[in-house]
Enzyme design. Structure first.
Site, PDB file in Angstrom:
ATOM      1  N   TYR A 106      -8.461  34.562 -14.184  1.00  0.00           N
ATOM      2  CA  TYR A 106      -9.040  34.843 -15.515  1.00  0.00           C
ATOM      3  C   TYR A 106     -10.419  34.198 -15.682  1.00  0.00           C
ATOM      4  O   TYR A 106     -11.393  34.903 -16.012  1.00  0.00           O
ATOM      5  CB  TYR A 106      -8.095  34.358 -16.607  1.00  0.00           C
ATOM      6  CG  TYR A 106      -8.625  34.580 -18.007  1.00  0.00           C
ATOM      7  CD1 TYR A 106      -8.748  35.860 -18.535  1.00  0.00           C
ATOM      8  CD2 TYR A 106      -9.016  33.496 -18.805  1.00  0.00           C
ATOM      9  CE1 TYR A 106      -9.251  36.067 -19.816  1.00  0.00           C
ATOM     10  CE2 TYR A 106      -9.511  33.696 -20.086  1.00  0.00           C
ATOM     11  CZ  TYR A 106      -9.630  34.980 -20.582  1.00  0.00           C
ATOM     12  OH  TYR A 106     -10.128  35.180 -21.857  1.00  0.00           O
TER      13      TYR A 106
ATOM     14  N   LYS B 180     -14.350  36.059 -15.938  1.00  0.00           N
ATOM     15  CA  LYS B 180     -15.333  35.966 -17.032  1.00  0.00           C
ATOM     16  C   LYS B 180     -16.689  35.483 -16.495  1.00  0.00           C
ATOM     17  O   LYS B 180     -17.732  35.885 -17.003  1.00  0.00           O
ATOM     18  CB  LYS B 180     -14.808  35.048 -18.143  1.00  0.00           C
ATOM     19  CG  LYS B 180     -13.563  35.589 -18.845  1.00  0.00           C
ATOM     20  CD  LYS B 180     -13.800  36.930 -19.550  1.00  0.00           C
ATOM     21  CE  LYS B 180     -12.618  37.339 -20.419  1.00  0.00           C
ATOM     22  NZ  LYS B 180     -12.808  38.642 -21.078  1.00  0.00           N
TER      23      LYS B 180
HETATM   24  N1  LIG Z   1      -7.759  34.497 -27.461  1.00  0.00           N
HETATM   25  C1  LIG Z   1      -8.647  33.645 -26.981  1.00  0.00           C
HETATM   26  O1  LIG Z   1      -8.537  32.433 -27.181  1.00  0.00           O
HETATM   27  C2  LIG Z   1      -9.816  34.140 -26.194  1.00  0.00           C
HETATM   28  C3  LIG Z   1     -10.749  33.191 -25.753  1.00  0.00           C
HETATM   29  C4  LIG Z   1     -11.856  33.616 -25.043  1.00  0.00           C
HETATM   30  C5  LIG Z   1     -12.027  34.960 -24.782  1.00  0.00           C
HETATM   31  N2  LIG Z   1     -11.102  35.864 -25.209  1.00  0.00           N
HETATM   32  C6  LIG Z   1     -11.347  37.274 -24.896  1.00  0.00           C
HETATM   33  O2  LIG Z   1     -11.309  38.029 -26.087  1.00  0.00           O
HETATM   34  C7  LIG Z   1     -10.855  39.365 -25.785  1.00  0.00           C
HETATM   35  C8  LIG Z   1      -9.699  39.728 -26.707  1.00  0.00           C
HETATM   36  O3  LIG Z   1      -8.622  38.872 -26.397  1.00  0.00           O
HETATM   37  P1  LIG Z   1      -7.396  38.592 -27.390  1.00  0.00           P
HETATM   38  O4  LIG Z   1      -7.201  37.140 -27.406  1.00  0.00           O
HETATM   39  O5  LIG Z   1      -7.560  39.324 -28.668  1.00  0.00           O
HETATM   40  O6  LIG Z   1      -6.199  39.218 -26.534  1.00  0.00           O
HETATM   41  P2  LIG Z   1      -4.963  40.160 -26.910  1.00  0.00           P
HETATM   42  O7  LIG Z   1      -4.465  39.877 -28.278  1.00  0.00           O
HETATM   43  O8  LIG Z   1      -4.047  40.054 -25.747  1.00  0.00           O
HETATM   44  O9  LIG Z   1      -5.644  41.613 -26.941  1.00  0.00           O
HETATM   45  C9  LIG Z   1      -6.137  42.178 -25.774  1.00  0.00           C
HETATM   46  C10 LIG Z   1      -6.463  43.623 -26.074  1.00  0.00           C
HETATM   47  O10 LIG Z   1      -6.937  44.236 -24.853  1.00  0.00           O
HETATM   48  C11 LIG Z   1      -6.193  45.423 -24.666  1.00  0.00           C
HETATM   49  N3  LIG Z   1      -6.153  45.824 -23.267  1.00  0.00           N
HETATM   50  C12 LIG Z   1      -5.723  45.144 -22.199  1.00  0.00           C
HETATM   51  N4  LIG Z   1      -5.829  45.895 -21.087  1.00  0.00           N
HETATM   52  C13 LIG Z   1      -6.352  47.078 -21.478  1.00  0.00           C
HETATM   53  C14 LIG Z   1      -6.688  48.271 -20.800  1.00  0.00           C
HETATM   54  N5  LIG Z   1      -6.484  48.403 -19.480  1.00  0.00           N
HETATM   55  N6  LIG Z   1      -7.234  49.291 -21.505  1.00  0.00           N
HETATM   56  C15 LIG Z   1      -7.432  49.161 -22.841  1.00  0.00           C
HETATM   57  N7  LIG Z   1      -7.092  48.081 -23.544  1.00  0.00           N
HETATM   58  C16 LIG Z   1      -6.560  47.046 -22.856  1.00  0.00           C
HETATM   59  C17 LIG Z   1      -4.817  45.108 -25.218  1.00  0.00           C
HETATM   60  O11 LIG Z   1      -4.089  46.301 -25.430  1.00  0.00           O
HETATM   61  P3  LIG Z   1      -2.463  46.356 -25.325  1.00  0.00           P
HETATM   62  O12 LIG Z   1      -1.951  45.970 -26.676  1.00  0.00           O
HETATM   63  O13 LIG Z   1      -2.206  47.783 -24.971  1.00  0.00           O
HETATM   64  O14 LIG Z   1      -2.052  45.382 -24.255  1.00  0.00           O
HETATM   65  C18 LIG Z   1      -5.234  44.421 -26.505  1.00  0.00           C
HETATM   66  O15 LIG Z   1      -5.612  45.372 -27.470  1.00  0.00           O
HETATM   67  C19 LIG Z   1     -10.485  39.362 -24.300  1.00  0.00           C
HETATM   68  O16 LIG Z   1     -11.556  39.878 -23.538  1.00  0.00           O
HETATM   69  C20 LIG Z   1     -10.293  37.890 -24.003  1.00  0.00           C
HETATM   70  O17 LIG Z   1     -10.496  37.580 -22.642  1.00  0.00           O
HETATM   71  C21 LIG Z   1     -10.002  35.487 -25.908  1.00  0.00           C
END
Ligand SMILES: NC(=O)c1ccc[n+]([C@@H]2O[C@H](COP(=O)([O-])OP(=O)(O)OC[C@H]3O[C@@H](n4cnc5c(N)ncnc54)[C@H](OP(=O)(O)O)[C@@H]3O)[C@@H](O)[C@H]2O)c1
Length: 241
Positions: free
Chosen positions: A164, A168
């Site tokens: 992961y 990034k």
């Molecule tokens: N949460 C954190 O603390 C954090 C920190 C730094 C960066 N981020 C980044 O922020 C972004 C959003 O993360 P989040 O925390 O909101 O995660 P999340 O709640 O797990 O949401 C991830 C989203 O990506 C979708 N997804 C995954 N694989 C996909 C694919 N092949 N095609 C289309 N959609 C897909 C998921 O859809 P499904 O529902 O279908 O799985 C979901 O809508 C990510 O890029 C993550 O790396 C998050």
């Protein structure tokens, strides 16, 4: 062509992506809710519409060429252009991820979605973005991809992560290369980190809300024409590479 600003957010059915869609919708924009699962996508679209957002569903699996091509076709038909693309969809690839034991499938899953998926969607949408007056691309990255932070003694670096975090770092490097190629266009492309937010991605262990995490994406999506490109930002400002 629509006079409203048109945005597409990938992975917008839940978590930070949903809140980015809500935030852009609150600006009066028309927002494409990119999501791979029909039920989850429609539920999100309904919820956004109930909140007054001009939301529309975009079936989209970022790992699938045909799905991404069809998504570009849908937006072309609906709006004739795209103003803002937020590449938010992301996966960890599965845990644990110690470099000495990591499964190659875990590596591939993280890179396929977090890096190649972003390239696939961006390139499919570029012809539509080039028709916009002020196109913006936002890549949702993470400070765990900052090599400077990972190697700074005492810095908060998250768990050991062979897939992961490097995915990034890779995404950040790709963002810089896009900015180089697009430097003489009006397209601004930047990477943003939402901070550690409570979502499915981390078993809801994050300390910020998804809404707080969406703020940096909204800021980078609404940059003025003389705003930065090829940068990496969080709510505090520039993040070191
Ligand atoms: N949460 C954190 O603390 C954090 C920190 C730094 C960066 N981020 C980044 O922020 C972004 C959003 O993360 P989040 O925390 O909101 O995660 P999340 O709640 O797990 O949401 C991830 C989203 O990506 C979708 N997804 C995954 N694989 C996909 C694919 N092949 N095609 C289309 N959609 C897909 C998921 O859809 P499904 O529902 O279908 O799985 C979901 O809508 C990510 O890029 C993550 O790396 C998050």
């Amino acid at each position: 062509m629509s006079e409203r600003t048109i945005a597409l957010v990938t992975g917008a059915n839940k978590g930070i992506g949903y809140e980015i869609a809500a935030g852009l919708g609150a600006l009066g924009w028309s927002v494409g809710v990119g999501a791979r699962d029909d039920e989850r996508r429609e539920a999100a679209v309904e919820k956004l519409r109930a909140a007054g957002v001009d939301a529309f569903g975009v079936p989209l699996d970022v790992t699938d060429d045909a799905s991404v091509t069809a998504a570009a076709g849908l937006i072309e038909e609906r709006a004739g252009r795209l103003d803002v693309l937020v590449n938010n969809a992301g996966v960890t690839g599965g845990m644990p991820q110690t470099p000495t034991t990591v499964d190659p499938a875990t590596m591939r899953a993280a890179v396929e979605t977090n890096v190649i998926g972003v390239i696939r969607v961006t390139n499919a949408m570029l012809p539509l973005l080039r028709r916009s007056v002020s196109p913006r691309i936002v890549n949702m990255s993470s400070t765990v991809g900052s090599l400077t932070r990972q190697t700074t003694p005492g810095a908060e670096t998250g768990p050991i992560s062979a897939a992961y975090a490097p995915s990034k770092t890779f995404l950040n490097a790709v963002t810089v290369q896009y900015a180089k190629e697009l430097r003489d266009t009006n397209i601004l492309i930047n990477a943003g980190c939402p901070g550690f937010c409570a979502t499915d991605l981390n078993g809801f262990r994050g300390v910020r809300t998804p809404e707080q995490g969406a703020a940096i994406a909204i800021r980078l999506a609404t940059l003025p024409d003389d705003g930065p490109t090829g940068g990496f930002f969080d709510d505090s400002g520039v993040v070191p590479w």
